[in-house]
Design a protein around this motif. Structure first.
Motif, PDB file in Angstrom:
ATOM      1  N   GLU A  55       0.847  -1.187   0.000  1.00 49.74           N
ATOM      2  CA  GLU A  55       0.000   0.000   0.000  1.00 49.74           C
ATOM      3  C   GLU A  55       0.884   1.239   0.000  1.00 49.74           C
ATOM      4  O   GLU A  55       1.868   1.305   0.720  1.00 49.74           O
ATOM      5  N   GLN A  56       0.508   2.218  -0.791  1.00 53.35           N
ATOM      6  CA  GLN A  56       1.236   3.478  -0.811  1.00 53.35           C
ATOM      7  C   GLN A  56       0.838   4.279   0.426  1.00 53.35           C
ATOM      8  O   GLN A  56      -0.339   4.448   0.699  1.00 53.35           O
ATOM      9  N   LYS A  57       1.818   4.753   1.180  1.00 56.02           N
ATOM     10  CA  LYS A  57       1.533   5.499   2.403  1.00 56.02           C
ATOM     11  C   LYS A  57       1.310   6.971   2.084  1.00 56.02           C
ATOM     12  O   LYS A  57       1.994   7.551   1.248  1.00 56.02           O
ATOM     13  N   SER A  58       0.374   7.565   2.811  1.00 53.95           N
ATOM     14  CA  SER A  58       0.118   8.993   2.645  1.00 53.95           C
ATOM     15  C   SER A  58       1.171   9.787   3.414  1.00 53.95           C
ATOM     16  O   SER A  58       1.924   9.244   4.221  1.00 53.95           O
ATOM     17  N   ASN A  59       1.197  11.099   3.197  1.00 49.55           N
ATOM     18  CA  ASN A  59       2.151  11.953   3.909  1.00 49.55           C
ATOM     19  C   ASN A  59       1.888  11.927   5.408  1.00 49.55           C
ATOM     20  O   ASN A  59       2.820  11.970   6.212  1.00 49.55           O
ATOM     21  N   PHE A  60       0.601  11.885   5.801  1.00 41.32           N
ATOM     22  CA  PHE A  60       0.258  11.815   7.222  1.00 41.32           C
ATOM     23  C   PHE A  60       0.851  10.555   7.850  1.00 41.32           C
ATOM     24  O   PHE A  60       1.439  10.605   8.934  1.00 41.32           O
ATOM     25  N   LYS A  62       3.432   8.890   6.839  1.00 38.20           N
ATOM     26  CA  LYS A  62       4.880   9.026   6.902  1.00 38.20           C
ATOM     27  C   LYS A  62       5.306   9.892   8.093  1.00 38.20           C
ATOM     28  O   LYS A  62       6.291   9.589   8.769  1.00 38.20           O
ATOM     29  N   VAL A  63       4.548  10.972   8.361  1.00 37.06           N
ATOM     30  CA  VAL A  63       4.860  11.840   9.504  1.00 37.06           C
ATOM     31  C   VAL A  63       4.678  11.084  10.812  1.00 37.06           C
ATOM     32  O   VAL A  63       5.530  11.147  11.714  1.00 37.06           O
ATOM     33  N   ILE A  64       3.573  10.336  10.921  1.00 34.72           N
ATOM     34  CA  ILE A  64       3.319   9.570  12.146  1.00 34.72           C
ATOM     35  C   ILE A  64       4.381   8.496  12.336  1.00 34.72           C
ATOM     36  O   ILE A  64       4.858   8.269  13.452  1.00 34.72           O
ATOM     37  N   ARG A  69       9.247   6.961  15.681  1.00 31.94           N
ATOM     38  CA  ARG A  69      10.648   6.563  15.810  1.00 31.94           C
ATOM     39  C   ARG A  69      11.398   7.385  16.842  1.00 31.94           C
ATOM     40  O   ARG A  69      12.553   7.105  17.135  1.00 31.94           O
ATOM     41  N   ILE A  70      10.765   8.400  17.406  1.00 28.97           N
ATOM     42  CA  ILE A  70      11.448   9.291  18.348  1.00 28.97           C
ATOM     43  C   ILE A  70      11.605   8.692  19.758  1.00 28.97           C
ATOM     44  O   ILE A  70      12.675   8.811  20.345  1.00 28.97           O
ATOM     45  N   PRO A  71      10.584   8.056  20.365  1.00 31.85           N
ATOM     46  CA  PRO A  71      10.692   7.680  21.784  1.00 31.85           C
ATOM     47  C   PRO A  71      11.853   6.766  22.138  1.00 31.85           C
ATOM     48  O   PRO A  71      12.524   7.005  23.152  1.00 31.85           O
TER      49      PRO A  71
END
Length: 189
Positions: A55-60, A62-64, A69-71
């Motif tokens: 499935e192609q991921k939306s920009n939203f 990708k941001v989420i 990946r931050i914690p």
């Protein structure tokens, strides 16, 4: 000799093999069984690949994914920072640890549940992505095998005339229409 000939003709004559037909009643035909097993595995892989289609991921999304990946790095680097701060300014570090000591136990349980669910959900999502990529790879195995057999036929000098038209589709196109492969074939003929 007449009795033996009559017995042999009864068992094996008239285009029938009574022994083989009798054995087939009690034992599965190995070749037909292997063919059924192969068809069943191929059908399962096809269904699995269709279920986990790319499935192609939306920009939203990708941001989420980026925020998700931050914690882990933040917690690891924060812990290392606490060790450094304890060595650089022990009084500052001790006053912060006194504040942490005042946190009530139910709040620690809540923090543990949140962190546990976060990492558990992330682990499950990554596992499903891994299974999806394996299903996609396995679904392409037939095409790759077919392409390899076509290329081996070309390499052995048998040429494209041996290859059936149904087998010429090599992952995304016809190899006979590929200029580089056609040039290679002409150079090696």
């Amino acid at each position: 000799m007449g009795v033996i000939g009559e017995l042999v003709s009864t068992l094996f004559g008239s285009g029938r093999n009574v022994v083989a037909e009798t054995v087939d009643v009690f034992r599965e035909n190995a070749e037909n069984g292997a063919k059924r097993d192969t068809e069943q595995v191929q059908a399962a892989l096809t269904q699995f690949a269709a279920e986990f289609a790319f499935e192609q991921k939306s920009n939203f999304d990708k941001v989420i994914d980026g925020l998700n990946r931050i914690p882990r790095p933040a917690m690891a680097l924060g812990t290392l920072g606490l060790f450094v701060s304890a060595m650089v300014d022990p009084i500052w570090f001790a006053s912060r640890m006194q504040g942490i000591a005042l946190v009530p136990e139910p709040l620690w349980w809540l923090l543990g549940a949140i962190v546990g669910f976060y990492f558990g959900a992330r682990h499950q999502a990554k596992g499903q992505d891994f299974q999806r990529s394996i299903a996609t790879t396995l679904a392409r195995a037939g095409q790759v095998t077919q392409g390899i057999s076509v290329l081996r036929a070309l390499q052995s000098g048998l040429g494209a005339e041996v290859v059936q038209p149904a087998e010429t589709n090599v992952i995304g196109g016809n190899f006979l229409e590929n200029a580089a492969l056609a040039e290679w074939k002409n150079a090696h003929s």
